[in-house]
Design a protein around this motif. Structure first.
Motif, PDB file in Angstrom:
ATOM      1  N   UNK A 168      17.994  58.824  78.633  1.00  0.00           N
ATOM      2  CA  UNK A 168      17.860  58.587  80.063  1.00  0.00           C
ATOM      3  C   UNK A 168      19.200  58.153  80.651  1.00  0.00           C
ATOM      4  N   UNK A 169      20.261  58.871  80.291  1.00  0.00           N
ATOM      5  CA  UNK A 169      21.605  58.549  80.752  1.00  0.00           C
ATOM      6  C   UNK A 169      21.890  59.237  82.086  1.00  0.00           C
ATOM      7  N   UNK A 170      22.493  58.511  83.008  1.00  0.00           N
ATOM      8  CA  UNK A 170      22.960  59.118  84.245  1.00  0.00           C
ATOM      9  C   UNK A 170      24.067  60.116  83.905  1.00  0.00           C
ATOM     10  N   UNK A 171      24.213  61.147  84.714  1.00  0.00           N
ATOM     11  CA  UNK A 171      25.255  62.146  84.459  1.00  0.00           C
ATOM     12  C   UNK A 171      26.643  61.514  84.416  1.00  0.00           C
ATOM     13  N   UNK A 172      26.858  60.488  85.238  1.00  0.00           N
ATOM     14  CA  UNK A 172      28.167  59.830  85.312  1.00  0.00           C
ATOM     15  C   UNK A 172      28.187  58.472  84.616  1.00  0.00           C
ATOM     16  N   UNK A 173      27.367  58.316  83.582  1.00  0.00           N
ATOM     17  CA  UNK A 173      27.304  57.073  82.814  1.00  0.00           C
ATOM     18  C   UNK A 173      28.669  56.742  82.218  1.00  0.00           C
ATOM     19  N   UNK A 174      28.924  55.451  82.053  1.00  0.00           N
ATOM     20  CA  UNK A 174      30.157  55.000  81.409  1.00  0.00           C
ATOM     21  C   UNK A 174      29.811  54.134  80.204  1.00  0.00           C
ATOM     22  N   UNK A 175      30.721  54.123  79.239  1.00  0.00           N
ATOM     23  CA  UNK A 175      30.590  53.302  78.041  1.00  0.00           C
ATOM     24  C   UNK A 175      31.920  52.628  77.774  1.00  0.00           C
ATOM     25  N   UNK A 176      31.876  51.304  77.636  1.00  0.00           N
ATOM     26  CA  UNK A 176      33.048  50.531  77.262  1.00  0.00           C
ATOM     27  C   UNK A 176      32.663  49.676  76.068  1.00  0.00           C
ATOM     28  N   UNK A 177      33.631  49.398  75.228  1.00  0.00           N
ATOM     29  CA  UNK A 177      33.328  48.572  74.070  1.00  0.00           C
ATOM     30  C   UNK A 177      34.570  47.893  73.536  1.00  0.00           C
ATOM     31  N   UNK A 178      34.347  46.781  72.864  1.00  0.00           N
ATOM     32  CA  UNK A 178      35.448  46.049  72.262  1.00  0.00           C
ATOM     33  C   UNK A 178      36.163  46.896  71.209  1.00  0.00           C
ATOM     34  N   UNK A 179      35.465  47.836  70.596  1.00  0.00           N
ATOM     35  CA  UNK A 179      36.046  48.701  69.571  1.00  0.00           C
ATOM     36  C   UNK A 179      36.693  49.950  70.166  1.00  0.00           C
ATOM     37  N   UNK A 180      36.694  50.030  71.495  1.00  0.00           N
ATOM     38  CA  UNK A 180      37.175  51.238  72.166  1.00  0.00           C
ATOM     39  C   UNK A 180      38.451  50.989  72.959  1.00  0.00           C
ATOM     40  N   UNK A 181      39.217  52.049  73.101  1.00  0.00           N
ATOM     41  CA  UNK A 181      40.331  52.107  74.038  1.00  0.00           C
ATOM     42  C   UNK A 181      39.818  52.843  75.270  1.00  0.00           C
ATOM     43  N   UNK A 182      39.892  52.234  76.423  1.00  0.00           N
ATOM     44  CA  UNK A 182      39.464  52.897  77.642  1.00  0.00           C
ATOM     45  C   UNK A 182      37.956  52.990  77.765  1.00  0.00           C
ATOM     46  N   UNK A 183      37.531  53.864  78.664  1.00  0.00           N
ATOM     47  CA  UNK A 183      36.126  54.036  79.003  1.00  0.00           C
ATOM     48  C   UNK A 183      35.722  55.475  78.776  1.00  0.00           C
ATOM     49  N   UNK A 184      34.581  55.677  78.110  1.00  0.00           N
ATOM     50  CA  UNK A 184      34.024  57.022  77.951  1.00  0.00           C
ATOM     51  C   UNK A 184      33.182  57.321  79.190  1.00  0.00           C
ATOM     52  N   UNK A 185      33.291  58.546  79.687  1.00  0.00           N
ATOM     53  CA  UNK A 185      32.597  58.953  80.905  1.00  0.00           C
ATOM     54  C   UNK A 185      31.708  60.155  80.634  1.00  0.00           C
TER      55      UNK A 185
END
Length: 137
Positions: A23-40
């Motif tokens: 149930x993810x929005x088309x423009x969902x974002x993901x950020x995490x302490x283990x990540x560089x930047x934001x996934x879109x």
């Protein structure tokens, strides 16, 4: 499984399936302490979450339920290659009830760094690899 239900099978295995993953929005974002930047975007976020779950040896939940007016919270322990890791996931929903933004915290730091490097390996040769640490990082 309903958003606020918790099955007895959740602890110490991977039978839990997050309702928000489908149930993810088309423009969902993901950020995490283990990540560089934001996934879109839904495809990128889904791919990252699915690969992350493959690295977990188990998920032992202490909490998975609604939080606030538009949030959902997961708190669990796991292991990655034998290293204990604690995880907190926050999901914020939009007006349509879709998962709009996700934030993930892994701890302790040594487990976070291991997780990030393993995720980089999982996505090697793809644009998603840039979100994670390489062995040279």
């Amino acid at each position: 499984m309903a958003r606020s239900e918790r099955s007895e099978a959740e602890g110490q295995n991977l039978t839990y399936y997050p309702w928000w993953l489908d149930n993810l929005a088309d423009d969902v974002t993901l950020e995490g302490a283990a990540m560089n930047g934001t996934a879109h975007g839904a495809d990128a976020v889904r791919a990252i979450v699915v690969k992350a779950r493959e690295l977990y040896e188990f998920q032992d939940f202490s909490f998975a339920d609604d939080f606030g007016d538009d949030g959902f919270l997961e708190i669990y322990e796991s292991a990655v290659q034998g290293e204990a890791v604690k995880v907190v996931v926050t999901v914020t929903s939009n007006a349509e009830g879709e998962a709009q933004s996700l934030a993930v915290l892994h701890r302790p730091r040594h487990a976070l760094l291991l997780f990030s490097r393993l995720m980089h390996e999982q996505f090697a040769g793809t644009p998603l690899a840039e979100h994670f640490l390489s062995d040279e990082s």
